[in-house]
Design an enzyme around this catalytic site. Structure first.
Site, mmCIF file in Angstrom:
data_model
loop_
_atom_site.group_PDB
_atom_site.id
_atom_site.type_symbol
_atom_site.label_atom_id
_atom_site.label_comp_id
_atom_site.label_asym_id
_atom_site.label_seq_id
_atom_site.Cartn_x
_atom_site.Cartn_y
_atom_site.Cartn_z
ATOM 1 N N MET A 26 0.848 -1.197 0.000
ATOM 2 C CA MET A 26 0.000 0.000 0.000
ATOM 3 C C MET A 26 0.886 1.251 0.000
ATOM 4 O O MET A 26 0.431 2.347 0.330
ATOM 5 C CB MET A 26 -0.929 -0.009 1.210
ATOM 6 C CG MET A 26 -1.903 -1.189 1.173
ATOM 7 S SD MET A 26 -3.429 -0.928 2.061
ATOM 8 C CE MET A 26 -2.812 -0.680 3.706
ATOM 9 N N ASN A 28 4.160 3.849 0.963
ATOM 10 C CA ASN A 28 4.848 4.338 2.159
ATOM 11 C C ASN A 28 5.877 3.290 2.611
ATOM 12 O O ASN A 28 5.846 2.801 3.740
ATOM 13 C CB ASN A 28 3.854 4.675 3.284
ATOM 14 C CG ASN A 28 4.537 5.475 4.369
ATOM 15 O OD1 ASN A 28 4.538 5.120 5.528
ATOM 16 N ND2 ASN A 28 5.183 6.561 3.992
ATOM 17 N N GLY A 32 11.290 -3.064 5.353
ATOM 18 C CA GLY A 32 10.623 -4.370 5.266
ATOM 19 C C GLY A 32 10.123 -4.632 3.849
ATOM 20 O O GLY A 32 10.253 -5.740 3.326
ATOM 21 N N HIS A 33 9.535 -3.612 3.222
ATOM 22 C CA HIS A 33 9.061 -3.769 1.838
ATOM 23 C C HIS A 33 10.241 -3.994 0.880
ATOM 24 O O HIS A 33 10.180 -4.817 -0.032
ATOM 25 C CB HIS A 33 8.309 -2.518 1.375
ATOM 26 C CG HIS A 33 7.039 -2.248 2.112
ATOM 27 N ND1 HIS A 33 6.892 -1.188 2.977
ATOM 28 C CD2 HIS A 33 5.852 -2.897 2.102
ATOM 29 C CE1 HIS A 33 5.667 -1.196 3.462
ATOM 30 N NE2 HIS A 33 5.013 -2.216 2.954
ATOM 31 N N GLN A 57 -10.317 -2.533 2.406
ATOM 32 C CA GLN A 57 -9.852 -3.230 3.607
ATOM 33 C C GLN A 57 -9.822 -2.338 4.848
ATOM 34 O O GLN A 57 -9.370 -2.774 5.900
ATOM 35 C CB GLN A 57 -8.493 -3.895 3.368
ATOM 36 C CG GLN A 57 -7.319 -2.938 3.213
ATOM 37 C CD GLN A 57 -6.069 -3.676 2.745
ATOM 38 O OE1 GLN A 57 -5.965 -4.087 1.605
ATOM 39 N NE2 GLN A 57 -5.098 -3.859 3.633
ATOM 40 N N VAL A 172 10.929 -7.731 9.330
ATOM 41 C CA VAL A 172 12.125 -6.897 9.504
ATOM 42 C C VAL A 172 11.869 -5.969 10.691
ATOM 43 O O VAL A 172 10.793 -5.376 10.818
ATOM 44 C CB VAL A 172 12.419 -6.072 8.223
ATOM 45 C CG1 VAL A 172 13.627 -5.173 8.417
ATOM 46 C CG2 VAL A 172 12.651 -7.021 7.042
ATOM 47 N N SER A 181 6.716 -0.989 10.204
ATOM 48 C CA SER A 181 5.339 -0.855 9.714
ATOM 49 C C SER A 181 5.130 0.581 9.273
ATOM 50 O O SER A 181 5.688 1.511 9.886
ATOM 51 C CB SER A 181 4.358 -1.179 10.854
ATOM 52 O OG SER A 181 3.080 -0.666 10.551
HETATM 53 O O1 PAF Z 1 -0.194 -5.934 3.529
HETATM 54 C C1 PAF Z 1 -0.584 -4.970 2.838
HETATM 55 O O2 PAF Z 1 0.098 -3.973 2.659
HETATM 56 C C2 PAF Z 1 -1.960 -5.026 2.204
HETATM 57 O O3 PAF Z 1 -2.873 -5.688 3.023
HETATM 58 C C3 PAF Z 1 -1.952 -5.647 0.804
HETATM 59 C C4 PAF Z 1 -1.539 -7.110 0.852
HETATM 60 C C5 PAF Z 1 -1.012 -4.882 -0.103
HETATM 61 C C6 PAF Z 1 -3.350 -5.597 0.188
HETATM 62 O O4 PAF Z 1 -3.807 -4.286 0.063
#
Ligand code: PAF
Length: 273
Positions: A26, A28, A32-33, A57, A172, A181
């Site tokens: 999502m 930002n 970790g990403h 969500q 991470v 996060s």
């Molecule tokens: O973990 C997230 O960042 C979100 O839940 C995802 C998997 C990208 C779905 O919007």
């Protein structure tokens, strides 16, 4: 690195790729990403990172509108990490009409995170399935910090026979143990100092389990100071399916979710006893 905003541009760009790996996010982005991008690279020559803040969500009282959107910085980091394509669709590209067809994932969607955030996992599973159809990856990677999410998505892939290998990467952490996060940026300096207490509490429970204590005895060691924290849950579950553990189960996971001020943190630790 290509930055694409429409499905037609994405399909055109990926048409000749022999294999694609997807990192759904999502935005930002934090370390970790970036770790997910690096880990998935050996699995396919073309890594696509999707950036989409998925309204479906978020509950009505949640942080959808204040969720940080930092596309330019995210793209700079992804380029450095060797990502080939960023797919960042606007909302009307992802949801050109109201999304009435949704995915209801397993009974697990009503427990733990799902009990606190009704409809959350329906929104996650729906957007992830849609991303899978848009990107058509052979491999996708998710972080274990969202343990329940990863388990639900694994179940979706298995039960819908999707031709995708799903990888789960270790969480991470900052040097003081706090799981990275995007929501950590909501913490005040004082809250940031206390935030590693969640990880410490999980560690205390995990240690007690390893010493042979029962889940209930172990959880007593993991209590967060109620004058600072509002605990949503702290539980011990079976790692494989998040069911209630029996004394024979060896592979467990301790999961916690708690609020510091207005920031909600989640974390977990796997335990082999
Ligand atoms: O973990 C997230 O960042 C979100 O839940 C995802 C998997 C990208 C779905 O919007």
């Amino acid at each position: 690195m290509d930055i694409l905003h429409t499905l037609s541009a994405l399909r055109h760009r990926l048409a000749q790729e022999p294999a694609v790996a997807l990192v759904p996010t999502m935005g930002n982005l934090h370390d970790g990403h970036i770790d997910l991008v690096r880990r998935v690279q050996p699995h396919a020559p073309c890594v696509v990172t999707s950036i989409f803040v998925n309204r479906l969500q978020f509950g009505p009282q949640e942080d959808f509108s204040r969720y940080p959107r930092t596309l330019e910085e995210d793209c700079a980091r992804l380029k450095q990490a060797g990502c080939a394509v960023v797919f960042a669709p606007p909302e009307n590209e992802m949801y050109p009409e109201p999304q009435t067809v949704t995915v209801d994932p397993s009974p697990l969607q009503d427990e733990l995170e799902g009990a606190i955030r009704p409809g959350h996992f329906r929104g996650v599973a729906t957007v992830v399935l849609k991303l899978f159809h848009m990107v058509q990856p052979q491999v996708a990677i998710f972080g274990k910090k969202d343990y329940q999410q990863t388990l639900i998505l694994r179940t979706m892939v298995r039960q819908l026979a999707l031709p995708i290998t799903l990888l789960a990467a270790e969480t991470v952490r900052a040097p003081d143990g706090l799981a990275l996060s995007s929501r950590n940026r909501y913490l005040s300096p004082a809250e940031r100092q206390r935030a590693p207490e969640l990880h410490q509490a999980l560690k205390a429970v995990a240690e007690a389990l390893k010493q042979g204590k029962t889940p209930q005895e172990s959880l007593e060691r993991g209590q967060l100071d109620p004058t600072c924290w509002r605990t949503d849950y702290m539980v011990v579950r079976r790692a494989q399916d998040l069911g209630a553990p029996t004394p024979e189960d060896r592979s467990l996971v301790v999961l916690g979710a708690a609020r510091l001020g207005s920031t909600r943190l989640i974390d977990n630790l796997e335990v082999l006893r």
